[in-house]
Motif scaffolding. Structure first.
Motif, PDB file in Angstrom:
ATOM      1  N   LYS A 280      71.070  10.073   8.520  1.00 29.68           N
ATOM      2  CA  LYS A 280      70.631  11.470   8.527  1.00 29.68           C
ATOM      3  C   LYS A 280      71.744  12.383   8.023  1.00 29.68           C
ATOM      4  CE  LYS A 280      68.162  15.095   9.987  1.00 29.68           C
ATOM      5  NZ  LYS A 280      66.906  15.522   9.329  1.00 29.68           N
TER       6      LYS A 280
ATOM      7  N   VAL B 102      66.971  16.557  19.994  1.00 26.80           N
ATOM      8  CA  VAL B 102      66.275  17.021  18.795  1.00 26.80           C
ATOM      9  C   VAL B 102      64.786  17.133  19.115  1.00 26.80           C
ATOM     10  CG1 VAL B 102      65.719  16.520  16.379  1.00 26.80           C
ATOM     11  CG2 VAL B 102      67.939  15.861  17.289  1.00 26.80           C
TER      12      VAL B 102
ATOM     13  N   ASN C 103      60.027  18.407  15.614  1.00 24.69           N
ATOM     14  CA  ASN C 103      59.862  19.218  14.402  1.00 24.69           C
ATOM     15  C   ASN C 103      61.184  19.737  13.850  1.00 24.69           C
ATOM     16  OD1 ASN C 103      60.140  20.894  16.674  1.00 24.69           O
ATOM     17  ND2 ASN C 103      59.164  22.620  15.626  1.00 24.69           N
ATOM     18  N   GLY C 104      62.315  19.299  14.419  1.00 24.37           N
ATOM     19  CA  GLY C 104      63.596  19.734  13.875  1.00 24.37           C
ATOM     20  C   GLY C 104      64.642  19.963  14.939  1.00 24.37           C
ATOM     21  N   PRO C 105      65.716  20.682  14.607  1.00 26.29           N
ATOM     22  CA  PRO C 105      66.815  20.918  15.547  1.00 26.29           C
ATOM     23  C   PRO C 105      66.341  21.631  16.811  1.00 26.29           C
ATOM     24  CG  PRO C 105      67.401  21.633  13.323  1.00 26.29           C
ATOM     25  CD  PRO C 105      65.940  21.321  13.301  1.00 26.29           C
TER      26      PRO C 105
ATOM     27  N   THR D 121      66.340  24.357  18.630  1.00 26.20           N
ATOM     28  CA  THR D 121      66.638  25.783  18.590  1.00 26.20           C
ATOM     29  C   THR D 121      65.454  26.556  19.148  1.00 26.20           C
ATOM     30  OG1 THR D 121      65.700  26.097  16.381  1.00 26.20           O
ATOM     31  CG2 THR D 121      68.033  25.474  16.504  1.00 26.20           C
TER      32      THR D 121
ATOM     33  N   THR E  30      62.517  26.508  16.538  1.00 27.93           N
ATOM     34  CA  THR E  30      61.654  25.322  16.525  1.00 27.93           C
ATOM     35  C   THR E  30      60.861  25.213  17.827  1.00 27.93           C
ATOM     36  OG1 THR E  30      63.601  24.027  17.208  1.00 27.93           O
ATOM     37  CG2 THR E  30      62.989  23.946  14.883  1.00 27.93           C
TER      38      THR E  30
ATOM     39  N   GLU F 180      57.866  27.306  17.392  1.00 26.74           N
ATOM     40  CA  GLU F 180      56.890  26.620  16.540  1.00 26.74           C
ATOM     41  C   GLU F 180      56.049  25.657  17.377  1.00 26.74           C
ATOM     42  OE1 GLU F 180      58.855  24.587  13.389  1.00 26.74           O
ATOM     43  OE2 GLU F 180      59.528  26.404  12.373  1.00 26.74           O
TER      44      GLU F 180
ATOM     45  N   LYS G 136      57.405  16.626  10.709  1.00 25.02           N
ATOM     46  CA  LYS G 136      57.231  17.003   9.301  1.00 25.02           C
ATOM     47  C   LYS G 136      57.339  15.822   8.344  1.00 25.02           C
ATOM     48  CE  LYS G 136      58.810  21.624  10.424  1.00 25.02           C
ATOM     49  NZ  LYS G 136      59.909  22.619  10.381  1.00 25.02           N
TER      50      LYS G 136
ATOM     51  N   TYR H  84      68.089  14.135   0.750  1.00 25.94           N
ATOM     52  CA  TYR H  84      67.403  15.075   1.640  1.00 25.94           C
ATOM     53  C   TYR H  84      68.381  15.889   2.483  1.00 25.94           C
ATOM     54  CZ  TYR H  84      63.193  12.371   0.544  1.00 25.94           C
ATOM     55  OH  TYR H  84      62.150  11.742  -0.089  1.00 25.94           O
TER      56      TYR H  84
END
Length: 657
Positions: free
Chosen positions: A142, A340, A343-345, A347, A350, A353, A494, A526
């Motif tokens: 990653k 994590v 859907n992401g970090p 935070t 997110t 979301e 995602k 990526y």
């Protein structure tokens, strides 16, 4: 007989199977010729994978601990009481006192739902068994190339000029992949194996580097320095697609081929041959637990550096390949982590979301990994889904003491495992033939398991158990329909968003994430910059004592709960392999009983003298339950992955009086 397609429940190859059955019994398994990776091949374990489901000792109804025994209760009582106790513990100690952890034979939908339920309760203490094997791989990949997964496919192996295999024996762990090894050799490709032990795969190698445990970083750094110093790295690729070269080349200068010989024990000539072989194209760099469970992400980064320096990423026959050990360990690692979000970090952005999709705001504090939870915490409640850490975790006595200390331990499993024996509630779950859902292979291939039979007795599918628990806790939006859950997780995770159910259910379709391409990074990585990153790592001081390495046997699987219920496989003899010189120095002969000790515990094993074991090391099968009394709970500081293959031990002969 009714035929049903499914995916093998064992290793990360994820072979396609066809199940034959009638009268709610699977009677036979044979390989699916349409499967995009296994292509009609199957191993001995896969051909008998249905047998454990027919075992006489399946759990048939929920159980509750009453003093020292487990007694039968109804599902309604079990769900009501578990929900009540979880709420009580959350109120008394806070949500951080609760953890949800899953094994890697669970489907994507089950793992996702378990993780979602934990976060509905307000805890980020969620994780999977991916933590104990390849989280170092995912972390390094990653960071350096942008995605914590294999960049190529095993189907690309025959196109390579060179296949590098580090710390892995395909003949024992992933036997179906030997077909690709054979094709490579027929095409005049070369195989390089880096492993302290002479394994079945090492016997097939053109070059075998018998590296001393824990010295891989020095080897890779020395080869990197040699490539740079002799201007035989891919300068164009590095200039256009890689960051950090100037700093890396400066730091790696102190690592020499001569130094590598002294540190690793490998002859300079063999190291130079390795450097020459990988300076070609195309080359696949692949690795297994022998790398991650000794040097962790630092060792993985050092190997990835060589792929980047030689420009061997982003085209056919080249790339980075991780040998995942379980059928859905890749998928579990993709979406179940304590630090994590799926859907992401982790935070507030997110989290919001997720709130729009889930109907609740998940917490943003970093949770505990499963190894931290079971080895280093004072957690009060743990829910385990098809996970047997009482056998699989290091420092077994410490783990057992932790399980005994819990105010609430809930275990979902088809069998009364060693872990289930400590539980306050044991919930009988369905096996792989008795439910539907998707799994992700080591190839990034996502495939659907179709249900062939119904669970026995009162056993339930895990999605139903989790949704019942969510309902009792007052949470909405927890479906027991795996197709609905798959659609939801696609919108959250995602990297899975390109997949459709039609693709996933078609075994001849690639259905790979994040693109339907076996080869990633053809034009960009990526990462935020679109470039890969070289990462220099220092070689730590190697351990000096006698080292215990653990590994797989082709006829066994992990904690052996399934294999032990499969006719014809028998029992695994509890032995420890020693090099002849070490045995002579210790006064030990073949078949002597010996006491194997570490700072964590001991086991009594039978000695087996073999030159296949490198001097200064020993080898024992990970499937022998007593071995994790000896393996210590030394965790990689970055990923908290145990160093199963790097324990200092002493061995003494047992003298009979």
């Amino acid at each position: 007989m009714l035929e049903t397609k499914s995916i093998c429940p064992y290793c990360g190859v994820g072979c396609g199977l066809i199940l034959e059955g009638e009268n709610n019994v699977v009677a036979r398994v044979y390989p699916d010729r349409d499967h995009v990776v296994s292509k009609g091949h199957i191993c001995g374990k896969g051909s008998t994978a249905h047998e454990p489901g027919n075992s006489w000792d399946r759990l048939l109804y929920p159980l509750k601990r009453e003093k020292d025994i487990l007694v039968r209760i109804s599902w309604d009582e079990a769900i009501r009481e578990i929900a009540s106790k979880l709420s009580e513990i959350r109120s008394k100690y806070g949500p951080s006192a609760i953890g949800f952890y899953g094994g890697c034979q669970n489907t994507l939908e089950e793992g996702y739902t378990m993780m979602k339920l934990a976060r509905a309760l307000g805890t980020n203490n969620v994780d999977s068994c991916a933590r104990v094997c390849h989280d170092p791989s995912a972390t390094a990949l990653k960071e350096m190339v942008g995605l914590g997964a294999t960049s190529t496919s095993v189907t690309e192996i025959p196109k390579s000029k060179v296949l590098v295999i580090v710390g892995e024996s395909l003949t024992e762990s992933h036997p179906v992949l030997v077909q690709y090894l054979s094709m490579l050799k027929k095409n005049n490709g070369k195989v390089v194996v880096i492993d302290p032990r002479v394994t079945g795969t090492a016997r097939l190698a053109d070059l075998h580097l018998r590296v001393r445990p824990g010295t891989d970083i020095y080897l890779f750094n020395a080869v990197a320095n040699y490539l740079i110093s002799n201007n035989i790295y891919d300068k164009k690729f590095v200039e256009e697609r890689v960051e950090g070269f100037v700093e890396f080349s400066r730091l790696v200068k102190s690592y020499t081929i001569q130094g590598a010989e002294e540190i690793t024990g490998i002859d300079q000539s063999a190291i130079l041959e390795f450097a020459k072989l990988i300076s070609q194209k195309p080359v696949i760099f692949s690795w297994g637990l022998g790398l991650t469970q000794t040097g962790g992400p630092k060792a993985v980064r050092s190997l990835i550096n060589l792929a980047l320096l030689t420009g061997n990423v982003g085209f056919e026959g080249a790339g980075l390949l991780v040998y995942r050990g379980q059928t859905n360990v890749q998928g579990s690692g993709d979406m179940i982590k304590p630090n994590v979000f799926p859907n992401g970090p982790m935070t507030l952005e997110t989290a919001r979301e997720l709130e729009k999709l889930w109907g609740f705001l998940p917490p943003t504090w970093e949770g505990k990994t499963v190894t931290e939870a079971l080895l280093e915490s004072d957690m009060k409640a743990v829910v385990l889904m098809n996970f047997n850490p009482a056998v699989s975790f290091p420092n077994r006595q410490k783990v057992e003491n932790f399980l005994k200390s819990l105010e609430l331990l809930v275990v979902m499993d088809p069998f009364m495992t060693e872990t289930a024996r400590f539980a306050h509630y044991v919930l009988p779950s369905a096996m792989w033939t008795e439910k539907e859902g998707s799994v992700t292979s080591l190839d990034r291939v996502v495939k659907w398991r179709f249900r062939a039979v119904s669970p026995p007795g009162e056993a339930k599918e895990e999605l139903e158990i989790l949704s019942l628990l969510a309902d009792r806790l007052g949470f909405k939006g927890f479906s027991r329909d795996p197709k609905e859950v798959f659609k939801e997780l696609r919108s959250v995770v995602k990297i899975y968003s390109n997949l459709t159910l039609d693709q996933v259910m078609d075994y001849s379709s690639p259905s790979r994430y994040p693109e339907n391409d076996p080869v990633l990074y053809r034009t960009r990585f990526y990462t935020a910059s679109g470039k890969a990153k070289l990462k220099f790592e220092e070689q730590p001081e190697p351990k000096k004592g006698l080292i215990l390495i653990t590994g797989r046997a082709v006829t066994r699987y992990n904690t052996d709960e399934m294999i032990s219920r499969t006719p014809g496989f028998g029992q695994l003899t509890p032995v420890i392999y020693l090099n002849p010189r070490d045995a002579q120095n210790l006064g030990i002969k073949d078949n002597d009983l010996v006491k194997v000790s570490s700072r964590c515990g001991m086991a009594i094993l039978s000695a087996k003298i073999s030159p296949d074991v490198l001097e200064g090391t020993t080898f024992a099968y990970m499937h022998v339950h007593s071995i994790n009394n000896v393996v210590c709970d030394e965790l990689d500081p970055e990923t908290k992955t145990p160093r199963y293959k790097y324990t200092e031990i002493t061995i003494t002969k047992i003298e009979w009086v």
